[in-house]
Scaffold this active site. Structure first.
Site, PDB file in Angstrom:
ATOM      1  N   CYS A  34     -11.796  -9.095  28.372  1.00 18.93           N
ATOM      2  CA  CYS A  34     -12.164  -7.961  27.514  1.00 18.93           C
ATOM      3  C   CYS A  34     -11.996  -8.107  25.577  1.00 18.93           C
ATOM      4  O   CYS A  34     -11.143  -8.455  25.349  1.00 18.93           O
ATOM      5  CB  CYS A  34     -12.571  -6.466  28.022  1.00 18.93           C
ATOM      6  SG  CYS A  34     -12.768  -4.726  27.362  1.00 18.93           S
ATOM      7  N   THR A  40     -15.340   5.301   9.445  1.00 17.53           N
ATOM      8  CA  THR A  40     -14.740   4.886   9.668  1.00 17.53           C
ATOM      9  C   THR A  40     -14.418   2.907  10.086  1.00 17.53           C
ATOM     10  O   THR A  40     -15.610   2.794   9.751  1.00 17.53           O
ATOM     11  CB  THR A  40     -14.661   4.587  11.468  1.00 17.53           C
ATOM     12  OG1 THR A  40     -12.934   4.599  12.116  1.00 17.53           O
ATOM     13  CG2 THR A  40     -15.627   4.633  12.628  1.00 17.53           C
ATOM     14  N   ARG A  99     -12.872   1.015  17.405  1.00 16.54           N
ATOM     15  CA  ARG A  99     -12.611   1.662  18.506  1.00 16.54           C
ATOM     16  C   ARG A  99     -12.860   2.858  18.132  1.00 16.54           C
ATOM     17  O   ARG A  99     -13.649   4.262  18.985  1.00 16.54           O
ATOM     18  CB  ARG A  99     -11.200   1.986  18.847  1.00 16.54           C
ATOM     19  CG  ARG A  99     -10.157   2.696  20.087  1.00 16.54           C
ATOM     20  CD  ARG A  99      -9.601   3.219  19.422  1.00 16.54           C
ATOM     21  NE  ARG A  99      -8.182   3.048  18.426  1.00 16.54           N
ATOM     22  CZ  ARG A  99      -8.725   4.721  17.516  1.00 16.54           C
ATOM     23  NH1 ARG A  99      -8.637   5.720  18.343  1.00 16.54           N
ATOM     24  NH2 ARG A  99      -8.844   4.474  16.160  1.00 16.54           N
ATOM     25  N   ARG A 159     -13.645   0.409   4.209  1.00 13.66           N
ATOM     26  CA  ARG A 159     -12.844   0.100   4.566  1.00 13.66           C
ATOM     27  C   ARG A 159     -12.160   0.263   2.982  1.00 13.66           C
ATOM     28  O   ARG A 159     -12.991   1.276   1.956  1.00 13.66           O
ATOM     29  CB  ARG A 159     -12.761  -1.377   3.742  1.00 13.66           C
ATOM     30  CG  ARG A 159     -12.605  -2.836   5.565  1.00 13.66           C
ATOM     31  CD  ARG A 159     -11.749  -3.862   4.746  1.00 13.66           C
ATOM     32  NE  ARG A 159     -10.962  -3.819   4.806  1.00 13.66           N
ATOM     33  CZ  ARG A 159     -10.203  -4.988   4.435  1.00 13.66           C
ATOM     34  NH1 ARG A 159     -10.529  -5.583   4.157  1.00 13.66           N
ATOM     35  NH2 ARG A 159      -8.928  -4.838   4.034  1.00 13.66           N
ATOM     36  N   GLY A 160     -10.932   0.346   2.596  1.00 17.76           N
ATOM     37  CA  GLY A 160     -10.248   1.220   1.372  1.00 17.76           C
ATOM     38  C   GLY A 160      -8.888   1.958   2.254  1.00 17.76           C
ATOM     39  O   GLY A 160      -8.717   1.634   3.337  1.00 17.76           O
ATOM     40  N   SER A 217       1.135  -1.051  -0.560  1.00 17.23           N
ATOM     41  CA  SER A 217       0.366  -0.255  -0.281  1.00 17.23           C
ATOM     42  C   SER A 217       0.872   1.309   0.024  1.00 17.23           C
ATOM     43  O   SER A 217       1.520   0.940   0.447  1.00 17.23           O
ATOM     44  CB  SER A 217      -0.715   0.170   1.557  1.00 17.23           C
ATOM     45  OG  SER A 217      -0.318  -0.122   2.240  1.00 17.23           O
ATOM     46  N   THR A 265      -9.294   6.336  -0.918  1.00 13.40           N
ATOM     47  CA  THR A 265     -10.667   5.853  -0.821  1.00 13.40           C
ATOM     48  C   THR A 265     -11.632   6.004  -0.342  1.00 13.40           C
ATOM     49  O   THR A 265     -12.649   7.039  -0.446  1.00 13.40           O
ATOM     50  CB  THR A 265     -10.971   4.027  -1.247  1.00 13.40           C
ATOM     51  OG1 THR A 265      -9.727   3.546  -2.127  1.00 13.40           O
ATOM     52  CG2 THR A 265     -11.729   3.692  -1.324  1.00 13.40           C
ATOM     53  N   ARG A 266     -10.875   6.404   1.083  1.00 12.80           N
ATOM     54  CA  ARG A 266     -11.972   6.686   2.170  1.00 12.80           C
ATOM     55  C   ARG A 266     -12.492   8.087   2.266  1.00 12.80           C
ATOM     56  O   ARG A 266     -13.285   8.399   2.173  1.00 12.80           O
ATOM     57  CB  ARG A 266     -11.332   6.383   2.888  1.00 12.80           C
ATOM     58  CG  ARG A 266     -10.837   4.801   3.360  1.00 12.80           C
ATOM     59  CD  ARG A 266     -10.395   4.692   4.834  1.00 12.80           C
ATOM     60  NE  ARG A 266     -10.358   3.200   5.525  1.00 12.80           N
ATOM     61  CZ  ARG A 266      -9.733   2.425   6.314  1.00 12.80           C
ATOM     62  NH1 ARG A 266     -10.225   2.925   7.712  1.00 12.80           N
ATOM     63  NH2 ARG A 266      -9.637   1.134   7.025  1.00 12.80           N
ATOM     64  N   LYS A 325       0.847  -0.673  15.487  1.00 14.90           N
ATOM     65  CA  LYS A 325      -1.257  -0.559  15.948  1.00 14.90           C
ATOM     66  C   LYS A 325      -1.034  -2.383  15.201  1.00 14.90           C
ATOM     67  O   LYS A 325      -2.409  -3.281  15.551  1.00 14.90           O
ATOM     68  CB  LYS A 325      -1.752  -0.405  15.889  1.00 14.90           C
ATOM     69  CG  LYS A 325      -2.286   0.515  14.029  1.00 14.90           C
ATOM     70  CD  LYS A 325      -2.683   1.612  14.657  1.00 14.90           C
ATOM     71  CE  LYS A 325      -3.353   2.254  13.528  1.00 14.90           C
ATOM     72  NZ  LYS A 325      -4.385   1.378  12.896  1.00 14.90           N
ATOM     73  N   ASP A 326      -1.238  -2.581  14.325  1.00 15.14           N
ATOM     74  CA  ASP A 326      -1.070  -4.307  13.457  1.00 15.14           C
ATOM     75  C   ASP A 326      -0.554  -5.691  14.033  1.00 15.14           C
ATOM     76  O   ASP A 326      -1.539  -6.718  13.737  1.00 15.14           O
ATOM     77  CB  ASP A 326      -0.838  -3.683  12.125  1.00 15.14           C
ATOM     78  CG  ASP A 326      -1.945  -2.547  11.246  1.00 15.14           C
ATOM     79  OD1 ASP A 326      -3.020  -1.710  11.937  1.00 15.14           O
ATOM     80  OD2 ASP A 326      -2.089  -1.948  10.249  1.00 15.14           O
TER      81      ASP A 326
END
Length: 318
Positions: free
Chosen positions: A238, A122, A126, A144-145, A12, A149-150, A78-79
């Site tokens: 959780c 989104t 979160r 998504r995208g 990407s 795109t977003r 974060k992924d």
């Protein structure tokens, strides 16, 4: 080092920009670098992130690293799953970009200026939870995208606004489209948002030491360690979306001397299955060397507030 260092990345625009920043540091230090693009299951799927999980973006890179097809893998931190991966070392955490979320809205509007009923896109549970928890009457829409795109869904009139990570927008030179950078009091970022994780094989000591010396930022590593320790502790009991943000701050010790400590804020969302959303909050401060315990302590406070009984759309921190 005489060898060419092969750096694995997703294909990407954002991933290539992130990897390019790491490659540039190595090249400036006189290293030979080759960027290797790896296709991941997450890139090939059109399912919502909450369903497929963020780990699909990192598994293929780690596999290429373990198999020796690349020497280094660069991830959006974060992924990454919170559990360690056997045979792989976290060699460096570069200096973090701005971790905050950003709003891109029609007509230059801010979040507070969006009329009730406005559609906000989104792909993050979160963000969805915290947006709903603000009580602004917004209609949060899953999307998504890639970044363009977003953004295009706003400029094309399909949505009134989208929320994206400011760091990603900065890395692909799209800061000009932001209509408001959101205060963490409104939307607390995902654990490790804005940070990169640079991994290598545990037996590739030369590359690990090279990355540590050239790329690693101690303050970022400490902050992200606290955030991800909180996430790991919450995942045990959780499935609700959570946010976390830590900062290394100056404080005074008992003798009045200036010392650095780490401050952590965390949130978890309750009531995701219904109309009302409750945002549980906790925070604490600790010594820099106690970042992991700090994360566990804040998670324990959230669990005491009721996070263990929460329900949400999938386990995730985006």
């Amino acid at each position: 080092m005489n060898r060419t260092i092969r750096i694995g990345t997703r294909g990407s625009m954002l991933a290539l920009a992130q990897t390019g920043a790491v490659a540039k540091v190595l090249e400036q230090a006189g290293q030979q670098v080759e960027i290797v693009t790896i296709s991941t299951p997450g890139d090939r799927s059109s399912a919502p992130i909450a369903e497929i999980g963020v780990g699909v973006f990192t598994s293929a890179l780690r596999e290429a690293l373990a198999q020796g097809r690349v020497d280094v893998a660069v991830h959006s931190y974060k992924d990454l799953p919170t559990a360690p991966e056997p045979g792989i070392a976290l060699a460096a955490v570069p200096q973090r970009a701005d971790p905050r979320d950003a709003l891109i809205a029609r007509d230059g509007l801010t979040l507070a200026e969006l009329p009730p009923g406005s559609t906000v896109g989104t792909g993050s549970p979160r963000r969805s939870a915290q947006l709903r928890g603000l009580g602004l009457g917004l209609e949060v829409v899953p999307i998504r995208g890639n970044i363009d795109t977003r953004i295009g869904k706003v400029f094309g009139g399909e949505l009134d606004a989208v929320v994206l990570a400011r760091a990603g927008l900065a890395r692909v030179d799209r800061l000009n489209v932001i209509t408001e950078t959101l205060d963490p009091i409104q939307l607390l970022p995902a654990p490790a948002q804005g940070a990169l994780a640079v991994e290598t094989r545990v037996d590739d000591v030369d590359v690990e030491h090279l990355l540590q010396s050239l790329v690693d930022d101690e303050g970022t590593r400490v902050a992200v360690t606290a955030e991800r320790a909180m996430l790991a502790a919450l995942e045990a009991g959780c499935s609700a979306p959570v946010g976390a943000l830590a900062d290394v701050v100056e404080d005074l010790d008992e003798s009045g001397s200036v010392v650095e400590r780490v401050s952590l804020r965390g949130v978890a969302a309750a009531g995701m299955d219904g109309e009302a959303v409750e945002i549980l909050r906790a925070s604490a401060v600790a010594e820099k060397g106690e970042a992991e315990q700090l994360g566990r302590d804040v998670a324990a406070e959230l669990l005491e507030l009721g996070a263990g009984a929460l329900s949400g759309p999938g386990r995730g921190s985006q």
